[in-house]
Design a protein around this motif. Structure first.
Motif, PDB file in Angstrom:
ATOM      1  N   ALA A 333       0.836  -1.200   0.000  1.00  0.00           N
ATOM      2  CA  ALA A 333       0.000   0.000   0.000  1.00  0.00           C
ATOM      3  C   ALA A 333       0.868   1.246   0.000  1.00  0.00           C
ATOM      4  N   ARG A 395      -4.644  -1.909  -2.025  1.00  0.00           N
ATOM      5  CA  ARG A 395      -4.759  -3.301  -1.544  1.00  0.00           C
ATOM      6  C   ARG A 395      -4.057  -4.229  -2.531  1.00  0.00           C
ATOM      7  N   ARG A 399      -5.983  -9.416  -0.591  1.00  0.00           N
ATOM      8  CA  ARG A 399      -6.870  -8.385  -0.037  1.00  0.00           C
ATOM      9  C   ARG A 399      -7.611  -7.608  -1.116  1.00  0.00           C
ATOM     10  N   THR A 400      -7.337  -7.899  -2.379  1.00  0.00           N
ATOM     11  CA  THR A 400      -8.031  -7.203  -3.458  1.00  0.00           C
ATOM     12  C   THR A 400      -9.477  -7.662  -3.548  1.00  0.00           C
TER      13      THR A 400
END
Length: 824
Positions: A333, A395, A399-400
């Protein structure tokens, strides 16, 4: 005492006097190494001794982890390493693991119970078919490496799940199933060639020596069939017997084993009849059913290639004035990346610089790219269309949003209940009774002094062999499956045909399902001096300089030469034709180019594209996705069967309501995200609705997995097809009705077959026990019973043959019509 004993844990030979025994009171229990002894003591201390009672194969020998092995496992505790296979969930972290060394259900039972005792482990479940495990644990209470080491200490292996490894496992299983099927098929043909002439006395004056030669050759043919092709049935039957739970493998293995042993006995010591051809035939038919099941699992597996298409492995990282290509999993990030035209976004993020259109079909299912500008949030799986973008990463990895959709899919699929076939339960009860009755019959006749007690017992075993009972379901399912394949409807799961007949609600996606999923030129309205054909040619000349999906509408049309073409991003195109300025685009763009606002349309759906020449509005092109020709009839037919129709679409335009009105759909919901679609389906399922979901996009996967039956269109993405319960190869929605009808007919045929098989066995059993049925007649009766079941099942394919031919002819006509230069 013997010089060697088998190791109690892994069955390796061990000297009896090696002194490695856990209990002096049991000197016959030895271990080959301290590792096996330590594993036994762990299992014993945790009260999991049932593992040794129910296992069907020797456990693997535990090995001491080397320093490099421990270091490799410890590396998996790093958050960066976990990004590729673990993700945060309620309760901690969730990891997908691939477990090695599993040989039977007892291994799974041992591992699941052993790991459940560790602090921080919320859940640990292993899929026996794929050997894939889902672990949920709290990193605050236990490290992942400690849990993996615990698995290794039991003698198994655990590693992060990689789709490519799973695919290789499925391929190996598929190859083994093919070889077993071929061996059984060759054995069946050869044994029948030997048996049929003798059965029907086609060979006259056969000497006893010649009959004996035939028997020995049949034994030679049947032995590899039983030893190799039928091996999975025996392995599973032994496991089921130890677990005291009868499944279909128990009657199958019993029938094959007893018929083979009895025939071998007669061949070796003399007797009236042998049944090698029945053994081979039964093994072949059951192996065929298992192969179809294996093939379906292979097709249903998530391949590494399919996953890679939607999750790029590399990205272009921006570092000051320079850029460099790095693995996508190294992004974090706050990083900034550059996405070139045609590239797929590897992360979720926000546009910092640049404007472009992105194809987000992987997430929304909508084919038409959306324009994006700085400040807009964009997601992994989106394909950049026209201009380079600079994106700030928000992300990555699991985590996408795309990974979230795939995770929802896996979770929903794991919650699906298994549908048990009625034949399995009945056959289990029936065989358990036969196995009790057969010895009693032999004892009774032996005590009565009958010389043919064995033959009578053999007749009981053969005449009541559950061949017809076992074939009742798979033959009907196979016949119906082949019929639907001819029509263009391909079931890919074992439960599909069984569940289709219970459907009372059909949920459709819109784009690519009820509509064709591509833009069409519906109408051209001239407004100036140009004819319709001239306007189309000028428009084609402009659009040939664009990569926008709208340009494909004009791709095959004759065009005029247009020079100095300029692309106004998200607005239109301008250029010069025969010395005159020309422009094509939406209403506001033409107004800016000409100073004249195009007239308002009385009624317009989809996209209205305007053409201007030398400051004059010359034409309007109405462009839209087209409803499938057969969609209306399919909807009405479903409704006539009291099946409710629902449309769930990610489209936020008024197109949703218009399509719903034109087709007469009962309920329509627009602007639905993948999570919204799943919520709608779960709400309907809570009302005890049996739902079929029909879709074509990756965004449909969670909701498709949540439905009782999921159907992917033939034009759907590879990943969607791999995960669906069935594929509509031809894309013809009317086949949904035929599939439901076929399912109901299949259930009817299965019931008929079951009634016949049970009726035959209940009638033949007392006759055989009374000595009224000789073994040769028992074999004929068993074969005839199976033949009746098969012929009855073949009616399903006969009923669908005409439909398949008619559909094929219609498809050929349509193909020729579309290929014709004059075709509309």
């Amino acid at each position: 005492m013997a010089d060697t004993l088998p190791c109690f844990h892994c069955s390796e030979p061990v000297p009896a006097d090696n002194g490695i025994v856990p209990d002096p009171s049991k000197p016959d229990r030895a271990f080959c190494c301290h590792g096996c002894k330590a594993v036994f003591e762990t299992i014993h201390q945790e009260g999991l001794d049932g593992f040794y009672e129910f296992r069907t194969a020797a456990a693997v020998t535990p090995r001491t982890l080397s320093g490099s092995d421990l270091e490799r496992l410890r590396e998996l505790d790093h958050p960066v390493a976990q990004e590729s296979f673990a993700s945060p969930v309620k309760g901690g972290m969730e990891a997908q693991l691939l477990i090695g060394g599993i040989t039977c259900a007892a291994c799974i039972w041992l591992l699941e119970n052993h790991l459940a005792r560790y602090p921080g482990v919320e859940s640990f479940a292993i899929n026996h078919t794929t050997q894939r495990a889902r672990l949920v644990w709290s990193p605050d209470k236990n490290r992942l490496s400690d849990l993996l080491i615990a698995i290794h200490e039991l003698g198994y292996t655990a590693s992060p799940y990689q789709a490519d490894e799973a695919e290789m496992t499925l391929k190996a299983e598929n190859r083994s199933a093919i070889v077993r099927l071929l061996v059984a098929g060759i054995g069946t043909m050869q044994s029948m060639m030997l048996a049929v002439p003798l059965y029907f006395e086609m060979i006259s004056e056969v000497t006893p020596e010649f009959i004996e030669l035939f028997r020995w050759f049949s034994l030679l043919v049947a032995t590899p069939v039983v030893a190799y092709s039928a091996r999975p049935f025996f392995t599973n039957a032994i496991r089921d017997l130890r677990a005291r739970h009868f499944t279909m493998d128990v009657p199958v293995a019993t029938a094959i084993g007893l018929a083979y042993v009895a025939s071998a006995w007669v061949t070796l010591f003399g007797g009236e009849e042998v049944y090698f051809e029945s053994v081979c035939m039964f093994t072949f038919f059951l192996s065929l059913g298992r192969y179809i099941e294996t093939r379906a699992r292979y097709r249903a597996g998530l391949t590494g290639k399919a996953l890679g298409n939607y999750q790029p492995r590399i990205a272009t990282l921006i570092q000051g004035q320079e850029t460099r290509v790095i693995p996508a999993h190294q992004l974090k990030a706050g990083d900034r990346i550059r996405v070139k035209p045609g590239e797929t976004l590897a992360v979720d993020g926000t546009i910092v610089q640049g404007r472009s259109t992105l194809n987000e079909a992987a997430l929304t299912g909508e084919y038409l790219p959306e324009s994006h500008e700085p400040g807009d949030e964009i997601f992994a799986g989106s394909i950049n269309g026209e201009s380079p973008l600079e994106v700030e990463v928000s992300r990555t990895g699991n985590r996408t949003r795309l990974s979230g959709i795939l995770r929802i899919l896996d979770r929903v699929q794991s919650e699906k209940p298994r549908v048990a076939l009625m034949a399995d339960r009945i056959a289990g009860v029936f065989v358990s009774r036969v196995l009790i009755i057969a010895p009693l019959v032999w004892v009774g006749w032996w005590l009565a002094g009958a010389d043919n007690a064995f033959d009578i017992t053999l007749s009981v075993l053969v005449v009541t062999c559950p061949c017809a009972l076992s074939l009742a379901t798979p033959t009907a399912l196979t016949s119906a499956t082949l019929t639907l394949r001819k029509l263009g409807f391909l079931p890919t799961r074992g439960h599909t045909l069984e569940t289709l007949g219970e459907i009372d609600t059909v949920v459709f996606d819109k784009t690519g399902t009820l509509t064709e999923g591509r833009l069409h030129l519906l109408e051209t309205q001239p407004y100036g001096n140009l004819t319709e054909q001239q306007a189309l040619a000028v428009a084609a000349g402009l659009e040939h300089h664009s990569e926008h999906p709208i340009s494909q509408v004009f791709a095959d049309r004759a065009s005029e030469t247009v020079t100095n073409v300029r692309n106004h991003l998200g607005e239109g195109l301008s250029g010069v034709w025969q010395g005159q300025p020309v422009a094509i685009g939406h209403r506001d763009f033409i107004a800016d180019q000409t100073g004249i606002r195009p007239p308002e349309l009385q009624e317009s759906h989809g996209i209205d594209l305007w053409l201007a020449v030398d400051g004059r509005v010359e034409a309007c092109f109405l462009i839209d996705d087209r409803i499938r020709a057969e969609a209306g009839d399919a909807i009405r037919t479903l409704q006539s069967r009291n099946i409710e129709t629902v449309m769930l679409s990610g489209d936020r335009s008024g197109h949703v309501d218009r399509v719903a009105r034109e087709l007469g759909i009962d309920k329509a919901v627009g602007g639905a995200s993948p999570e919204d679609k799943l919520a709608h389906l779960q709400a309907m399922a809570a009302d005890n609705r049996k739902i079929m979901m029909v879709g074509d996009g990756l965004n449909d996967l969670p909701s498709m997995a949540g439905a009782a039956v999921s159907v992917a269109m033939g034009s759907a993405t590879d990943l969607t097809q791999l995960r669906a319960d069935a594929i509509l190869l031809s894309g013809n929605l009317s086949l949904l009705v035929k599939a439901i009808d076929a399912s109901r007919a299949t259930r009817r045929i299965i019931r008929q077959n079951m009634m016949w098989a049970l009726g035959y066995n209940l009638l033949a059993l007392p006759l055989a026990a009374a000595g009224l049925v000789p073994p040769w007649l028992a074999a004929i009766g068993m074969s005839a019973s199976s033949l009746v079941v098969v012929l009855n099942a073949l009616r399903l394919s006969h009923d669908g043959t005409k439909g398949a031919k008619a559909h094929s002819s219609e498809a050929r006509f349509q193909g020729q019509h579309e290929a014709s230069p004059t075709g509309g």
